[in-house]
Each structure stands twice: as structure tokens, then as C-alpha cells.
Scaffold this motif. Structure first.
Motif, PDB file in Angstrom:
ATOM      1  N   GLU A 181     -24.514 -38.196 119.111  1.00 34.03           N
ATOM      2  CA  GLU A 181     -24.152 -37.683 117.785  1.00 34.03           C
ATOM      3  C   GLU A 181     -25.440 -37.404 117.019  1.00 34.03           C
ATOM      4  O   GLU A 181     -26.496 -37.954 117.338  1.00 34.03           O
ATOM      5  CB  GLU A 181     -23.254 -38.661 117.035  1.00 34.03           C
ATOM      6  CG  GLU A 181     -23.645 -40.093 117.115  1.00 34.03           C
ATOM      7  CD  GLU A 181     -22.667 -40.960 116.343  1.00 34.03           C
ATOM      8  OE1 GLU A 181     -23.140 -41.939 115.770  1.00 34.03           O
ATOM      9  OE2 GLU A 181     -21.458 -40.670 116.312  1.00 34.03           O
ATOM     10  N   PRO A 182     -25.370 -36.544 116.036  1.00 40.03           N
ATOM     11  CA  PRO A 182     -26.568 -36.216 115.278  1.00 40.03           C
ATOM     12  C   PRO A 182     -27.160 -37.462 114.605  1.00 40.03           C
ATOM     13  O   PRO A 182     -26.447 -38.420 114.297  1.00 40.03           O
ATOM     14  CB  PRO A 182     -26.069 -35.237 114.207  1.00 40.03           C
ATOM     15  CG  PRO A 182     -24.730 -34.797 114.658  1.00 40.03           C
ATOM     16  CD  PRO A 182     -24.201 -35.822 115.592  1.00 40.03           C
TER      17      PRO A 182
ATOM     18  N   TRP B 242     -27.967 -42.509 110.221  1.00 39.01           N
ATOM     19  CA  TRP B 242     -28.620 -42.762 108.931  1.00 39.01           C
ATOM     20  C   TRP B 242     -27.590 -43.001 107.839  1.00 39.01           C
ATOM     21  O   TRP B 242     -27.772 -43.842 106.972  1.00 39.01           O
ATOM     22  CB  TRP B 242     -29.521 -41.600 108.546  1.00 39.01           C
ATOM     23  CG  TRP B 242     -30.675 -41.367 109.473  1.00 39.01           C
ATOM     24  CD1 TRP B 242     -31.246 -42.265 110.329  1.00 39.01           C
ATOM     25  CD2 TRP B 242     -31.371 -40.148 109.646  1.00 39.01           C
ATOM     26  NE1 TRP B 242     -32.258 -41.674 111.025  1.00 39.01           N
ATOM     27  CE2 TRP B 242     -32.375 -40.365 110.627  1.00 39.01           C
ATOM     28  CE3 TRP B 242     -31.270 -38.888 109.096  1.00 39.01           C
ATOM     29  CZ2 TRP B 242     -33.254 -39.380 111.042  1.00 39.01           C
ATOM     30  CZ3 TRP B 242     -32.151 -37.911 109.504  1.00 39.01           C
ATOM     31  CH2 TRP B 242     -33.126 -38.163 110.454  1.00 39.01           C
ATOM     32  N   ASP B 243     -26.496 -42.247 107.881  1.00 43.96           N
ATOM     33  CA  ASP B 243     -25.440 -42.406 106.884  1.00 43.96           C
ATOM     34  C   ASP B 243     -24.792 -43.793 106.995  1.00 43.96           C
ATOM     35  O   ASP B 243     -24.498 -44.431 105.996  1.00 43.96           O
ATOM     36  CB  ASP B 243     -24.395 -41.307 107.053  1.00 43.96           C
ATOM     37  CG  ASP B 243     -23.434 -41.240 105.891  1.00 43.96           C
ATOM     38  OD1 ASP B 243     -23.895 -41.350 104.743  1.00 43.96           O
ATOM     39  OD2 ASP B 243     -22.222 -41.077 106.128  1.00 43.96           O
ATOM     40  N   ARG B 244     -24.549 -44.255 108.216  1.00 43.80           N
ATOM     41  CA  ARG B 244     -23.991 -45.596 108.411  1.00 43.80           C
ATOM     42  C   ARG B 244     -24.932 -46.667 107.879  1.00 43.80           C
ATOM     43  O   ARG B 244     -24.507 -47.640 107.264  1.00 43.80           O
ATOM     44  CB  ARG B 244     -23.704 -45.839 109.889  1.00 43.80           C
ATOM     45  CG  ARG B 244     -22.331 -45.420 110.326  1.00 43.80           C
ATOM     46  CD  ARG B 244     -21.998 -45.986 111.692  1.00 43.80           C
ATOM     47  NE  ARG B 244     -22.974 -45.646 112.716  1.00 43.80           N
ATOM     48  CZ  ARG B 244     -22.990 -44.501 113.405  1.00 43.80           C
ATOM     49  NH1 ARG B 244     -22.086 -43.583 113.158  1.00 43.80           N
ATOM     50  NH2 ARG B 244     -23.898 -44.284 114.325  1.00 43.80           N
TER      51      ARG B 244
ATOM     52  N   CYS C 206     -22.856 -52.057 100.668  1.00 42.57           N
ATOM     53  CA  CYS C 206     -21.719 -52.952 100.672  1.00 42.57           C
ATOM     54  C   CYS C 206     -22.244 -54.371 100.465  1.00 42.57           C
ATOM     55  O   CYS C 206     -23.163 -54.795 101.148  1.00 42.57           O
ATOM     56  CB  CYS C 206     -20.974 -52.845 101.996  1.00 42.57           C
ATOM     57  SG  CYS C 206     -19.368 -53.638 101.949  1.00 42.57           S
ATOM     58  N   GLY C 207     -21.701 -55.071  99.471  1.00 47.04           N
ATOM     59  CA  GLY C 207     -22.163 -56.421  99.172  1.00 47.04           C
ATOM     60  C   GLY C 207     -23.119 -56.429  97.997  1.00 47.04           C
ATOM     61  O   GLY C 207     -23.224 -55.461  97.242  1.00 47.04           O
ATOM     62  N   LEU C 208     -23.842 -57.513  97.842  1.00 50.87           N
ATOM     63  CA  LEU C 208     -24.764 -57.662  96.721  1.00 50.87           C
ATOM     64  C   LEU C 208     -26.048 -56.892  96.997  1.00 50.87           C
ATOM     65  O   LEU C 208     -26.632 -57.007  98.067  1.00 50.87           O
ATOM     66  CB  LEU C 208     -25.076 -59.139  96.497  1.00 50.87           C
ATOM     67  CG  LEU C 208     -25.960 -59.462  95.313  1.00 50.87           C
ATOM     68  CD1 LEU C 208     -25.286 -59.037  94.018  1.00 50.87           C
ATOM     69  CD2 LEU C 208     -26.263 -60.942  95.269  1.00 50.87           C
ATOM     70  N   ARG C 209     -26.484 -56.117  96.029  1.00 53.17           N
ATOM     71  CA  ARG C 209     -27.722 -55.345  96.147  1.00 53.17           C
ATOM     72  C   ARG C 209     -28.615 -55.621  94.951  1.00 53.17           C
ATOM     73  O   ARG C 209     -28.153 -56.041  93.906  1.00 53.17           O
ATOM     74  CB  ARG C 209     -27.430 -53.833  96.157  1.00 53.17           C
ATOM     75  CG  ARG C 209     -26.652 -53.355  97.316  1.00 53.17           C
ATOM     76  CD  ARG C 209     -27.553 -53.127  98.473  1.00 53.17           C
ATOM     77  NE  ARG C 209     -26.748 -52.715  99.622  1.00 53.17           N
ATOM     78  CZ  ARG C 209     -27.252 -52.208 100.695  1.00 53.17           C
ATOM     79  NH1 ARG C 209     -28.532 -52.022 100.800  1.00 53.17           N
ATOM     80  NH2 ARG C 209     -26.486 -51.886 101.695  1.00 53.17           N
TER      81      ARG C 209
ATOM     82  N   TRP D 297     -21.465 -53.992  95.549  1.00 50.45           N
ATOM     83  CA  TRP D 297     -20.991 -52.702  96.036  1.00 50.45           C
ATOM     84  C   TRP D 297     -19.889 -52.900  97.070  1.00 50.45           C
ATOM     85  O   TRP D 297     -19.824 -53.932  97.726  1.00 50.45           O
ATOM     86  CB  TRP D 297     -22.132 -51.937  96.713  1.00 50.45           C
ATOM     87  CG  TRP D 297     -23.226 -51.539  95.797  1.00 50.45           C
ATOM     88  CD1 TRP D 297     -24.266 -52.324  95.395  1.00 50.45           C
ATOM     89  CD2 TRP D 297     -23.410 -50.286  95.173  1.00 50.45           C
ATOM     90  NE1 TRP D 297     -25.077 -51.619  94.554  1.00 50.45           N
ATOM     91  CE2 TRP D 297     -24.586 -50.364  94.399  1.00 50.45           C
ATOM     92  CE3 TRP D 297     -22.695 -49.096  95.178  1.00 50.45           C
ATOM     93  CZ2 TRP D 297     -25.062 -49.305  93.653  1.00 50.45           C
ATOM     94  CZ3 TRP D 297     -23.180 -48.035  94.442  1.00 50.45           C
ATOM     95  CH2 TRP D 297     -24.339 -48.136  93.687  1.00 50.45           C
ATOM     96  N   LEU D 298     -19.058 -51.881  97.219  1.00 53.95           N
ATOM     97  CA  LEU D 298     -18.068 -51.822  98.285  1.00 53.95           C
ATOM     98  C   LEU D 298     -17.897 -50.361  98.681  1.00 53.95           C
ATOM     99  O   LEU D 298     -17.495 -49.533  97.847  1.00 53.95           O
ATOM    100  CB  LEU D 298     -16.721 -52.405  97.838  1.00 53.95           C
ATOM    101  CG  LEU D 298     -15.619 -52.389  98.885  1.00 53.95           C
ATOM    102  CD1 LEU D 298     -15.963 -53.342 100.026  1.00 53.95           C
ATOM    103  CD2 LEU D 298     -14.298 -52.778  98.274  1.00 53.95           C
ATOM    104  N   ASP D 299     -18.227 -50.036  99.916  1.00 52.18           N
ATOM    105  CA  ASP D 299     -18.123 -48.655 100.424  1.00 52.18           C
ATOM    106  C   ASP D 299     -18.810 -47.647  99.499  1.00 52.18           C
ATOM    107  O   ASP D 299     -18.231 -46.631  99.108  1.00 52.18           O
ATOM    108  CB  ASP D 299     -16.666 -48.253 100.638  1.00 52.18           C
ATOM    109  CG  ASP D 299     -16.012 -49.037 101.757  1.00 52.18           C
ATOM    110  OD1 ASP D 299     -16.738 -49.464 102.669  1.00 52.18           O
ATOM    111  OD2 ASP D 299     -14.785 -49.234 101.695  1.00 52.18           O
TER     112      ASP D 299
END
Length: 124
Positions: free
Chosen positions: A11-12, A17-19, A24-27, A42-44
Motif C-alpha cells: 500500500e502507499p 503515515w496516516d495510521r 488517540c488518548g492523552l496528548r 483525543w479520540l480518533d
């Protein structure tokens, strides 16, 4: 007997990189291109949970609960006082769908104060 090799399905790179970039979680603090910043959970890739948003253009601060990128739950909204440059609370109370809803208290610039029910961002 000939040997047949099938190319591996790849896959490209941007998919990987996007994944990896999914929040998601505390940032820690995340900065937007326009200078706004958000510190919290955060979530998604959406603000979800407890967090603090600071808008660079107005200097306003919201600190409280978020749900799928919108203010939802209990929180306070403050703006900077032009004279003293200190933040003063404008609204403290419940939010739903990014609007005041439920019980809350609002302070107006002329010194008046409303404390009571809100519905859809309006006094009720």
C-alpha cells in the motif's frame, strides 16, 4: 518448470503515515496552522475528554469537557480583559453540542450577571 513470482501487494506510504498520525488518548499541546492550540485528550483525531483550547485570534480560553470535537459537558469560557490583559470568566456551566445548555452562569461586560438555565445557547 518455470518459477512464477507474484509481486507483493504494497500500500502507499501515506497509508502508514496516516495510521501513525492518528491522535488517540492523552496528548501534549497540539498546534493548529492558524495558531490555535489544544492540550488534552483525543479520540480518533477529535477532541474528546478533558482539555483546554486557546484561540490565538481572540485570546479566548475554553477549559472543560469535549465530545467528538465539540464542547460538551461542564466547562468554563474566558476572554482576556483589554485593560489588564488578565482572563475573566464569561461563562461557566454546562455545554451541549458546542452551545450553552443546562445550568450555567454568564457575566456580561456591563457588570450584569445571569445565573440559571440555558437551552441551545440562549437563556431559558
Amino acid at each position: 518448470m518455470p518459477i512464477v513470482r507474484y509481486p507483493q501487494a504494497t500500500e502507499p506510504l501515506w497509508h502508514e503515515w496516516d495510521r501513525k498520525a492518528q491522535k488517540c488518548g492523552l496528548r501534549h499541546t497540539v498546534y493548529a496552522a492558524n495558531g490555535d492550540k489544544y492540550t488534552g485528550e483525543w479520540l480518533d483525531n477529535l477532541k474528546h475528554g478533558k482539555g483546554t483550547q486557546v484561540w490565538r485570534r481572540t485570546g479566548a480560553i475554553y477549559s472543560g469537557d469535549w465530545r467528538f470535537g465539540r464542547r460538551d459537558g461542564y466547562g468554563s469560557y474566558s476572554i482576556p480583559d483589554p485593560g489588564t490583559k488578565e482572563h475573566k470568566k464569561v461563562y461557566t456551566g454546562w455545554w451541549k453540542n458546542d452551545r450553552q445548555c443546562g445550568y450555567g452562569a454568564m457575566s456580561y461586560p456591563d457588570g450584569e450577571r445571569y445565573e440559571g438555565k440555558w437551552s441551545g445557547g440562549l437563556r431559558s
